[in-house]
Every structure is written in structure tokens, then in C-alpha cells.
Design a protein around this motif. Sequence first.
Motif, short mmCIF file in Angstrom:
data_model
loop_
_atom_site.label_atom_id
_atom_site.label_comp_id
_atom_site.label_asym_id
_atom_site.label_seq_id
_atom_site.Cartn_x
_atom_site.Cartn_y
_atom_site.Cartn_z
N ALA A 42 -2.49 4.67 14.11
CA ALA A 42 -2.51 3.22 13.18
C ALA A 42 -3.38 3.20 12.18
O ALA A 42 -3.18 2.46 11.10
CB ALA A 42 -2.26 2.03 14.38
N ARG A 43 -4.76 3.57 12.65
CA ARG A 43 -5.99 3.20 11.74
C ARG A 43 -5.86 3.99 10.47
O ARG A 43 -6.10 3.76 9.30
CB ARG A 43 -7.09 3.53 12.57
CG ARG A 43 -8.24 3.14 11.66
CD ARG A 43 -9.77 3.35 12.17
NE ARG A 43 -9.71 2.43 13.43
CZ ARG A 43 -9.71 2.57 14.67
NH1 ARG A 43 -9.50 3.97 15.07
NH2 ARG A 43 -9.94 1.69 15.65
N GLY A 44 -5.47 5.37 10.53
CA GLY A 44 -5.15 6.32 9.52
C GLY A 44 -4.19 5.82 8.51
O GLY A 44 -4.17 5.57 7.27
N THR A 45 -2.88 5.23 9.06
CA THR A 45 -1.90 4.51 8.36
C THR A 45 -2.15 3.61 7.52
O THR A 45 -2.23 3.16 6.41
CB THR A 45 -0.73 4.15 9.27
OG1 THR A 45 -0.21 5.21 9.99
CG2 THR A 45 0.41 3.70 8.48
N LEU A 46 -3.13 2.55 8.26
CA LEU A 46 -3.69 1.54 7.32
C LEU A 46 -4.90 1.81 6.42
O LEU A 46 -4.59 1.30 5.33
CB LEU A 46 -4.57 0.48 8.56
CG LEU A 46 -5.16 -0.48 7.87
CD1 LEU A 46 -4.22 -1.58 7.38
CD2 LEU A 46 -5.93 -1.35 9.09
N ASP A 47 -5.34 2.92 6.57
CA ASP A 47 -6.54 3.17 5.46
C ASP A 47 -5.65 3.90 4.22
O ASP A 47 -6.00 3.42 2.95
CB ASP A 47 -7.24 4.38 5.97
CG ASP A 47 -8.21 3.96 7.12
OD1 ASP A 47 -8.40 2.58 7.09
OD2 ASP A 47 -8.64 4.56 8.06
N ARG A 48 -4.40 4.36 4.64
CA ARG A 48 -3.87 5.14 3.41
C ARG A 48 -3.03 3.99 2.62
O ARG A 48 -3.06 4.09 1.53
CB ARG A 48 -2.75 6.05 3.93
CG ARG A 48 -3.31 7.62 4.39
CD ARG A 48 -2.43 8.59 4.78
NE ARG A 48 -1.37 8.07 5.77
CZ ARG A 48 -1.50 8.12 6.96
NH1 ARG A 48 -2.58 8.70 7.56
NH2 ARG A 48 -0.71 7.85 7.92
N ALA A 49 -2.86 2.84 3.37
CA ALA A 49 -1.99 1.85 2.58
C ALA A 49 -3.01 1.03 1.92
O ALA A 49 -2.77 0.29 0.78
CB ALA A 49 -1.23 1.02 3.85
N ALA A 50 -4.20 0.78 2.60
CA ALA A 50 -5.25 0.06 1.76
C ALA A 50 -5.57 0.59 0.38
O ALA A 50 -6.08 -0.05 -0.53
CB ALA A 50 -6.54 -0.03 2.67
N ALA B 56 -3.75 2.70 -1.53
CA ALA B 56 -2.68 2.34 -2.47
C ALA B 56 -2.80 0.63 -3.06
O ALA B 56 -2.16 0.49 -4.05
CB ALA B 56 -1.57 2.61 -1.89
N LEU B 57 -3.57 -0.02 -2.43
CA LEU B 57 -3.86 -1.43 -2.85
C LEU B 57 -4.93 -1.95 -3.75
O LEU B 57 -5.28 -3.03 -3.93
CB LEU B 57 -3.61 -2.50 -1.52
CG LEU B 57 -2.32 -2.35 -0.79
CD1 LEU B 57 -2.60 -3.07 0.49
CD2 LEU B 57 -1.21 -2.74 -1.57
N ARG B 58 -5.63 -0.89 -4.46
CA ARG B 58 -6.67 -1.19 -5.37
C ARG B 58 -6.20 -1.82 -6.55
O ARG B 58 -5.14 -1.86 -6.88
CB ARG B 58 -7.11 0.24 -5.90
CG ARG B 58 -7.91 1.23 -4.67
CD ARG B 58 -8.64 2.20 -5.27
NE ARG B 58 -8.03 3.18 -6.16
CZ ARG B 58 -7.22 4.12 -5.62
NH1 ARG B 58 -7.17 4.36 -4.43
NH2 ARG B 58 -6.46 4.64 -6.30
N PRO B 59 -7.07 -2.75 -7.22
CA PRO B 59 -6.49 -3.67 -8.35
C PRO B 59 -6.08 -3.12 -9.64
O PRO B 59 -5.01 -3.45 -10.01
CB PRO B 59 -7.92 -4.34 -8.55
CG PRO B 59 -8.67 -4.29 -7.29
CD PRO B 59 -8.48 -2.94 -6.78
N ALA B 60 -6.63 -1.70 -9.79
CA ALA B 60 -6.03 -0.93 -10.91
C ALA B 60 -4.63 -0.59 -10.78
O ALA B 60 -3.86 -0.81 -11.72
CB ALA B 60 -6.95 0.19 -11.30
N VAL B 61 -4.44 -0.06 -9.66
CA VAL B 61 -2.99 0.36 -9.32
C VAL B 61 -2.08 -0.91 -9.23
O VAL B 61 -1.07 -0.73 -9.75
CB VAL B 61 -3.16 0.98 -7.85
CG1 VAL B 61 -1.59 1.34 -7.46
CG2 VAL B 61 -3.83 2.35 -7.86
N LEU B 62 -2.59 -1.99 -8.83
CA LEU B 62 -1.82 -3.28 -8.78
C LEU B 62 -1.41 -3.54 -10.39
O LEU B 62 -0.16 -4.22 -10.50
CB LEU B 62 -2.31 -4.30 -7.80
CG LEU B 62 -2.43 -4.10 -6.48
CD1 LEU B 62 -3.18 -5.11 -5.81
CD2 LEU B 62 -1.21 -3.94 -5.88
N GLU B 63 -2.49 -3.59 -11.10
CA GLU B 63 -2.32 -4.23 -12.58
C GLU B 63 -1.34 -3.32 -13.10
O GLU B 63 -0.51 -3.77 -13.93
CB GLU B 63 -3.60 -4.01 -13.12
CG GLU B 63 -4.70 -5.13 -12.65
CD GLU B 63 -6.01 -5.09 -13.30
OE1 GLU B 63 -6.27 -4.03 -14.21
OE2 GLU B 63 -6.86 -5.86 -13.16
#
Length: 471
Positions: free
Chosen positions: A354-362, A364-371
Motif C-alpha cells: 500500500a505504501r508503494g501504491t501511495l508513493d506512485r500516486a503521489a 503523479a500529483l506534482r503541480p506541473a503535471v496538474l497544471e
Amino acid sequence: MPDPFSDEARLVAEAVPGDNALALSVGELSMKLKRMVEGEFGHVRLRGEISGYKRAASGHAYLCLKDEAAVIDGVMWKGAASHLAFSPQDGIEVIATGKLTTYPGRSKYQVVIERMELAGAGALMALFEKLRAKLAGEGLFDRGRKQALPFMPRVIGVVTSPTGAVIRDILHRLEDRCPTHVVVWPVKVQGEGAAAEVAAAVRGFDALPADGPVPRPDLVIVARGGGSIEDLWTFNEEVVVRAVADCSIPIISAVGHETDTTLCDHAADLRAPTPTAAAEIAVPVIADLRLTVASHRQRIERCARRYVDYGRQRLDGVARLLPKRDALLGPQRQRADEAGQRLDRGLERRVVAARGTLDRAAGALRPAVLERQVAASRDRLAATWRLVQTLNPDNVLERGYARVTASAGGETLSSSAAVRAAGAVTLRFRDGAVDARVDGAPAAAPSTARPRVERSGGRAYVATDAQPTLL
């Protein structure tokens, strides 16, 4: 001069001189005989055997008294007949006291009986046996008619004299053995009218309702003290015997002493030798009942304890054959420990994944990617809006077109047939809407002229090079 005593027949009766024997009428002669008989004999006592006894509907009784030599008629008027101490039967020898008289209507003499008694104990026993045979022949004494007595009656009815020693003996014995509710129906037990009172009391108890103000007895005792056969004759009367036999309540007959027997004893469901014995038969001894109940309770307790002891012994025997608790539970404890260890390891692996899955999802949530994702979404939204504006049907209204819709439903009409079918339409222009109605004129030939809409005086027309049509 004719001879008055001559045998010579004559046609017409004539008075004969010197003859003092005047002709009497039949009625005059009958009355002379009646006065002579009644004056000569007056009251007489006759001993004889009853024959041809019958009771008329008027209540008068008619009979003959006879012996081996002669017969005399007798009549007993209703008042005297109702006071008889016994029921007369043919063949019974009696002594009748009355007045000798004649009955002119039939030229007979007879005795008017004022009192009639049995001619001794022998006659009384003959009447007893005759009545017993008659009632037995009707089945009143059959054993199949007998009813079982209740074990412990709640209410006991007693038919006896209220002033004699009998009722006191019964109440005292019941109080000693088992106190019970007693209802006494007071009657005469000897003498004139006693039989009618006893029979009425028995029938009265039988007629009581179960829920009435006077409790209905569960058992009836008909009782009387000892005495001679004449004293006890009330309980040999047919009316008493029939009342006892017909009663639906069980009856104990306790008349006289142990050696005395009456027809009531034969008709009752049980005969008691004495009234005191009747009370003893009627109820059990309450002290004996208490002892019996206590004995049953002890037996039940012993049986219950014996059953429990036997069960405990069997349980102990089975328990000795069972393995020890640690031996039974050891394998289960070991499997539980192993399952606990596997559970810990499994939880650790689950947490790491679960921790690895969370790291991968985190990541993908960087500000540049979101913008970048937001900008791409904004571009798609703008392109979609431009397409919507392009496809908006009201945009053509700016260039002089009108959109026709049905007034009733609001749907857009795209053909002339649909407009004529709608009848009432709404024309929507750039700066507003106008309601119009379509006349039902036949359709004209197609024209190449372009239609136009004209308005005049608040009304709208569709105009071509041909005649304008009012909408």
C-alpha cells in the motif's frame, strides 16, 4: 168387592177399600232404604282385600273390598284419598273406616271410606313386595343405572328432617373427615305428605342450575333415622323411588339402621347402613389425603434425586473416558499461534504494498503535471463551447431568419405540413416571438421565390412573389 190380594191379573190398578199399602215411587223407596241403612249402621270398620282400585281424574278413588264370602263397593272422595299414607294396590288387605250408604242410581249399597290402613305387617310386606316387583320390572333398580360417586364433592345436598339427630350426625362426621359445603333441604320423613316432600326435594336438587344462587350439589344424601317398617314407609312410596331413580345427581340412601331396607335403597346409586356411614362414604379423610400427598411428594423427590444421581454417575464415567483438556486443546492452540504469525507477516506485506501504491500516486500529483492537465481540459472545454455556439439554431436569427415552433408543445416545425397540422405556431425572431395561426388553405405549387416574413399592425405574414398568407 175385589180381593186386593187376588192373583187375578188386572189391566188398570185400582184402589181397593181397606188397603193401606200405598204405591211408592222407586225414588221414595231408595231414599227410605238409604235412611234405614245409614241410620242402622252409621260408621263401620271393614276388613277386606282391595280389588279394582282406580283413581278418577277428579281425584276420587273407587274400589271394591272383598273376602271369601262377599264383595262391597267403596268410594273415597278426593280429600280423604289425598291423605292416604300408602298407595293402594289390588290384592292388599286393608281395614277401611267409613259410612255405609246406598247409591240409588244403581240400587247398590257401598261404603264411603274416610280412612284406610293396611291390615297389619303382613299386608304391608305384601304391598312392599308387590311394589318392588313392579318397579324392578321397569328397570329402576338395574345396576347399569347406577352412577359413580364423586371422589371429593364440593357441595353435598342432604334431604332429611332439619330438627332430628340425623343432620347433626352427618354434619359432625363431615367436619371430622373433610369439611364440605352442605345444603339441607328440610322435609318431613314420616306421616302425611312426607313422601311428596321427599320426592319434591330430590327433584328440586336435580333442577338447580349450575350457576344459580343456590349451589347445585355434586352428591345428594337421602337420610332418616331408624324405626319400624311403618315409620320408614315414606321411603317405600313409588313417588319417592321414582324421584331417586330419575335424579341425575349421584344419590346415597341412608334410611334407617343397617338391618332396615327400603325401596329407596334399591333405587339409589349407593346404600349406606346409617346416615353417619353415608357421610363417611361421601368424602375421604382429609388427614389421609394429606399423608398420601406427602408420601407422593417424597416418592417424587426420591425419584428425582435418583435420576440426578444416576445422571451424575454416568457423566463422571464418561468424563473419565475423555482425554485431558490440554491434550484436546493443544493442537488448536498451536494452529492459533501459527495463524497469528502468518497474520502478522501478511499485514506487513500489505502495508508495504500500500505504501508503494501511495508513493506512485503521489508522484503523479506534482503541480506541473496538474497544471498541464488543467490547461488541456480548459482547451477541450473552449473547443466544445465554440461547437455549441456554432450549432445553436438561434444564431441564424441574426441574419433575418425566423424559427417556427408549435404553440402547444414548443417543438420546432421544419415542414409546411407540420405547420398546418399544428394550427397555432410561434415565430421566434432575433428580438422576440410572435404567435400566429395557420388557415387551412390548400397548398400552392412550389415556387422558386424565397419566402419572407412581413409584419403589419402587430400581425405576421409569410410573403413570396405570390399572394401573402396570413399566419
